[in-house]
Motif scaffolding. Structure first.
Motif, mmCIF file in Angstrom:
data_model
loop_
_atom_site.group_PDB
_atom_site.id
_atom_site.type_symbol
_atom_site.label_atom_id
_atom_site.label_comp_id
_atom_site.label_asym_id
_atom_site.label_seq_id
_atom_site.Cartn_x
_atom_site.Cartn_y
_atom_site.Cartn_z
ATOM 1 N N SER A 1 23.511 -9.133 6.670
ATOM 2 C CA SER A 1 22.110 -8.345 6.727
ATOM 3 C C SER A 1 20.835 -9.189 6.668
ATOM 4 O O SER A 1 19.933 -9.170 7.301
ATOM 5 C CB SER A 1 22.275 -7.195 5.812
ATOM 6 O OG SER A 1 22.051 -7.574 4.604
ATOM 7 N N VAL A 2 20.950 -10.043 5.706
ATOM 8 C CA VAL A 2 19.766 -10.888 5.396
ATOM 9 C C VAL A 2 19.477 -12.055 6.504
ATOM 10 O O VAL A 2 18.432 -12.063 6.868
ATOM 11 C CB VAL A 2 19.955 -11.591 4.101
ATOM 12 C CG1 VAL A 2 18.789 -12.474 3.839
ATOM 13 C CG2 VAL A 2 19.806 -10.517 2.890
ATOM 14 N N GLU A 3 20.529 -12.470 7.051
ATOM 15 C CA GLU A 3 20.563 -13.489 7.838
ATOM 16 C C GLU A 3 19.940 -12.715 9.431
ATOM 17 O O GLU A 3 19.003 -13.327 10.075
ATOM 18 C CB GLU A 3 21.781 -13.994 8.420
ATOM 19 C CG GLU A 3 22.344 -14.719 7.104
ATOM 20 C CD GLU A 3 23.766 -15.332 7.066
ATOM 21 O OE1 GLU A 3 24.634 -14.802 8.001
ATOM 22 O OE2 GLU A 3 24.278 -16.017 6.304
ATOM 23 N N GLN A 4 20.280 -11.770 9.680
ATOM 24 C CA GLN A 4 19.972 -10.600 10.722
ATOM 25 C C GLN A 4 18.354 -10.602 10.405
ATOM 26 O O GLN A 4 17.666 -10.798 11.567
ATOM 27 C CB GLN A 4 20.716 -9.499 11.015
ATOM 28 C CG GLN A 4 22.096 -9.631 11.336
ATOM 29 C CD GLN A 4 22.865 -8.413 11.559
ATOM 30 O OE1 GLN A 4 22.367 -7.402 11.937
ATOM 31 N NE2 GLN A 4 24.005 -8.685 10.948
ATOM 32 N N LEU A 5 18.266 -10.182 9.564
ATOM 33 C CA LEU A 5 16.887 -9.871 9.025
ATOM 34 C C LEU A 5 15.701 -10.963 9.162
ATOM 35 O O LEU A 5 14.798 -10.730 10.021
ATOM 36 C CB LEU A 5 16.337 -9.257 7.762
ATOM 37 C CG LEU A 5 15.047 -8.804 7.384
ATOM 38 C CD1 LEU A 5 14.598 -7.554 8.065
ATOM 39 C CD2 LEU A 5 14.930 -8.773 5.733
ATOM 40 N N ALA B 1 17.021 -23.885 4.844
ATOM 41 C CA ALA B 1 17.857 -23.797 5.976
ATOM 42 C C ALA B 1 17.736 -22.463 6.663
ATOM 43 O O ALA B 1 17.551 -22.405 7.986
ATOM 44 C CB ALA B 1 19.054 -24.370 5.878
ATOM 45 N N LEU B 2 17.899 -21.371 5.969
ATOM 46 C CA LEU B 2 17.914 -19.956 6.648
ATOM 47 C C LEU B 2 16.450 -19.947 7.512
ATOM 48 O O LEU B 2 16.470 -19.076 8.569
ATOM 49 C CB LEU B 2 18.184 -18.939 5.472
ATOM 50 C CG LEU B 2 18.088 -17.497 5.774
ATOM 51 C CD1 LEU B 2 19.161 -17.362 7.058
ATOM 52 C CD2 LEU B 2 18.304 -16.755 4.762
ATOM 53 N N LEU B 3 15.485 -19.911 6.571
ATOM 54 C CA LEU B 3 14.171 -19.822 7.379
ATOM 55 C C LEU B 3 13.884 -20.881 8.365
ATOM 56 O O LEU B 3 13.323 -20.509 9.294
ATOM 57 C CB LEU B 3 13.170 -20.193 6.149
ATOM 58 C CG LEU B 3 13.033 -19.093 5.108
ATOM 59 C CD1 LEU B 3 12.074 -19.612 3.973
ATOM 60 C CD2 LEU B 3 12.461 -17.973 5.691
ATOM 61 N N SER B 4 14.160 -22.043 8.182
ATOM 62 C CA SER B 4 14.027 -23.163 9.306
ATOM 63 C C SER B 4 14.716 -22.665 10.600
ATOM 64 O O SER B 4 14.236 -22.892 11.949
ATOM 65 C CB SER B 4 14.186 -24.596 8.884
ATOM 66 O OG SER B 4 13.997 -25.566 9.716
ATOM 67 N N VAL B 5 16.006 -22.519 10.580
ATOM 68 C CA VAL B 5 16.652 -22.408 11.637
ATOM 69 C C VAL B 5 16.337 -21.010 12.524
ATOM 70 O O VAL B 5 16.630 -20.919 13.551
ATOM 71 C CB VAL B 5 18.522 -21.974 11.316
ATOM 72 C CG1 VAL B 5 18.621 -20.823 10.568
ATOM 73 C CG2 VAL B 5 19.284 -22.378 12.625
ATOM 74 N N ASN B 6 15.619 -20.203 11.962
ATOM 75 C CA ASN B 6 14.878 -19.264 12.500
ATOM 76 C C ASN B 6 13.614 -19.390 12.754
ATOM 77 O O ASN B 6 12.905 -18.250 13.226
ATOM 78 C CB ASN B 6 15.440 -17.813 11.522
ATOM 79 C CG ASN B 6 16.729 -17.400 11.728
ATOM 80 O OD1 ASN B 6 17.385 -17.227 12.512
ATOM 81 N ND2 ASN B 6 17.214 -17.347 10.397
ATOM 82 N N GLY B 7 13.038 -20.379 13.046
ATOM 83 C CA GLY B 7 11.622 -20.606 13.511
ATOM 84 C C GLY B 7 10.743 -20.645 12.351
ATOM 85 O O GLY B 7 9.703 -20.219 13.066
ATOM 86 N N ALA C 1 7.062 -21.520 13.004
ATOM 87 C CA ALA C 1 6.841 -23.086 13.044
ATOM 88 C C ALA C 1 5.938 -23.266 14.157
ATOM 89 O O ALA C 1 5.314 -24.399 14.235
ATOM 90 C CB ALA C 1 8.202 -23.612 13.032
ATOM 91 N N ALA C 2 5.966 -22.728 15.017
ATOM 92 C CA ALA C 2 5.129 -22.888 16.346
ATOM 93 C C ALA C 2 3.523 -22.722 15.995
ATOM 94 O O ALA C 2 2.872 -23.417 16.943
ATOM 95 C CB ALA C 2 5.572 -22.074 17.554
ATOM 96 N N GLY C 3 3.423 -21.926 14.946
ATOM 97 C CA GLY C 3 2.018 -21.872 14.813
ATOM 98 C C GLY C 3 1.417 -22.399 13.395
ATOM 99 O O GLY C 3 0.195 -22.091 13.309
ATOM 100 N N SER C 4 1.983 -23.211 12.918
ATOM 101 C CA SER C 4 1.418 -24.006 11.748
ATOM 102 C C SER C 4 2.151 -25.263 11.630
ATOM 103 O O SER C 4 3.293 -25.635 11.930
ATOM 104 C CB SER C 4 1.921 -23.198 10.384
ATOM 105 O OG SER C 4 1.531 -24.024 9.370
ATOM 106 N N GLU C 5 1.090 -26.372 11.449
ATOM 107 C CA GLU C 5 1.424 -27.639 10.811
ATOM 108 C C GLU C 5 1.278 -27.849 9.581
ATOM 109 O O GLU C 5 1.622 -29.101 9.202
ATOM 110 C CB GLU C 5 0.649 -28.603 11.819
ATOM 111 C CG GLU C 5 0.866 -28.591 13.449
ATOM 112 C CD GLU C 5 2.457 -28.608 13.535
ATOM 113 O OE1 GLU C 5 3.058 -29.590 13.166
ATOM 114 O OE2 GLU C 5 2.862 -28.062 14.670
ATOM 115 N N ASP C 6 1.149 -26.969 8.752
ATOM 116 C CA ASP C 6 0.782 -27.031 7.309
ATOM 117 C C ASP C 6 2.117 -27.467 6.473
ATOM 118 O O ASP C 6 3.241 -27.067 6.952
ATOM 119 C CB ASP C 6 0.205 -25.865 6.684
ATOM 120 C CG ASP C 6 -1.260 -25.465 7.349
ATOM 121 O OD1 ASP C 6 -1.711 -26.441 7.495
ATOM 122 O OD2 ASP C 6 -1.384 -24.295 7.362
ATOM 123 N N ALA C 7 1.941 -28.274 5.553
ATOM 124 C CA ALA C 7 3.091 -28.602 4.747
ATOM 125 C C ALA C 7 3.038 -27.732 3.476
ATOM 126 O O ALA C 7 2.123 -27.144 3.177
ATOM 127 C CB ALA C 7 2.996 -30.271 4.126
#
Length: 232
Positions: free
Chosen positions: A125-129, A191-197, A224-230
């Motif tokens: 459920s978390v992964e889907q969210l 990884a969970l956040l990154s793989v979902n953009g 990820a498309a909207g920010s280049e901040d680290a």
């Protein structure tokens, strides 16, 4: 019912609605009172949002805390009795919605901030969210997640993802049938956040004032498309 499953998480929380509501409203959870409640409020207000969705809102305390600062506040939870408790005190709009329903588009508007405060407990459920985040965030919106710090919460078990047994240690005897929870390593949260953009732009580790150890970890992430901040 599988004792280590998303369904069991909801089943267990449904059995502890009144106990949890009392514990929160009477200030009986020490780490929340001394550090993590204020930490998540500060993280949200740092974004100066006009609209906020609190996903897994429980009895609604965070929506009430934010009500002086945001125009549009929506709290959602999969447990109807918790939503009833939230509505009783008000402070914003509250709806019953599972994470699966949110992922399928049941939320019909977008928000400046989506906040998940110790509410990302399960697995599928978390992964889907997380995958559905663009559906309920504005293009420049921020997802803020506060969760148990992986380096502190793992105990003596192997440091790898997997279901863990729940516990009501530290709570009174009225709590029953603790919910299981799905442990993720620090790497796999990223990884969970990154793989979902999603790109993490800020990390904080609120410290317990007594132990000076992390009481939690807070991730703030944007598209990820909207920010280049680290991360900072």
């Amino acid at each position: 019912m599988n004792p280590f499953s998303d369904a069991k998480v909801i089943d267990s929380w449904s059995k502890n609605v009144s106990q949890w509501t009392s514990a929160v409203r009477l200030g009986q959870i020490e780490t929340r009172q001394c550090v993590t409640n204020q930490a998540i409020v500060d993280a949200v207000l740092q974004q100066s949002p006009e609209s906020v969705i609190d996903i897994g809102c429980g009895e609604g305390w965070l929506v009430r805390a934010l009500s002086p600062h945001a125009v549009q506040l929506l709290g959602v939870d999969a447990v109807p009795s918790l939503v009833e408790q939230a509505r009783a005190l008000g402070g914003g709009e509250f709806r019953v919605a599972s994470y699966e329903a949110i992922a399928q588009g049941v939320i019909d508007r977008r928000f400046d901030v989506a906040v998940c405060n110790f509410s990302l407990i399960g697995k599928e459920s978390v992964e889907q969210l997380i995958a559905a985040t663009p559906m309920f965030l504005k293009p420049d919106g921020v997802l803020i997640v506060q969760t148990l710090h992986p380096l502190m919460a793992g105990g003596d078990l192997p440091y790898c993802d997997g279901w863990r047994a729940g516990s009501w240690a530290g709570f009174d005897a009225s709590f029953i049938d603790p919910a299981p929870w799905y442990f993720r390593t620090l790497k796999n949260w990223f990884a969970l956040l990154s793989v979902n953009g999603l790109r993490v732009i800020d990390i904080s580790e609120p410290l317990d004032p007594k132990t000076q150890q992390p009481a939690s970890i807070i991730f703030s992430a944007v598209s990820a498309a909207g920010s280049e901040d680290a991360p900072s």
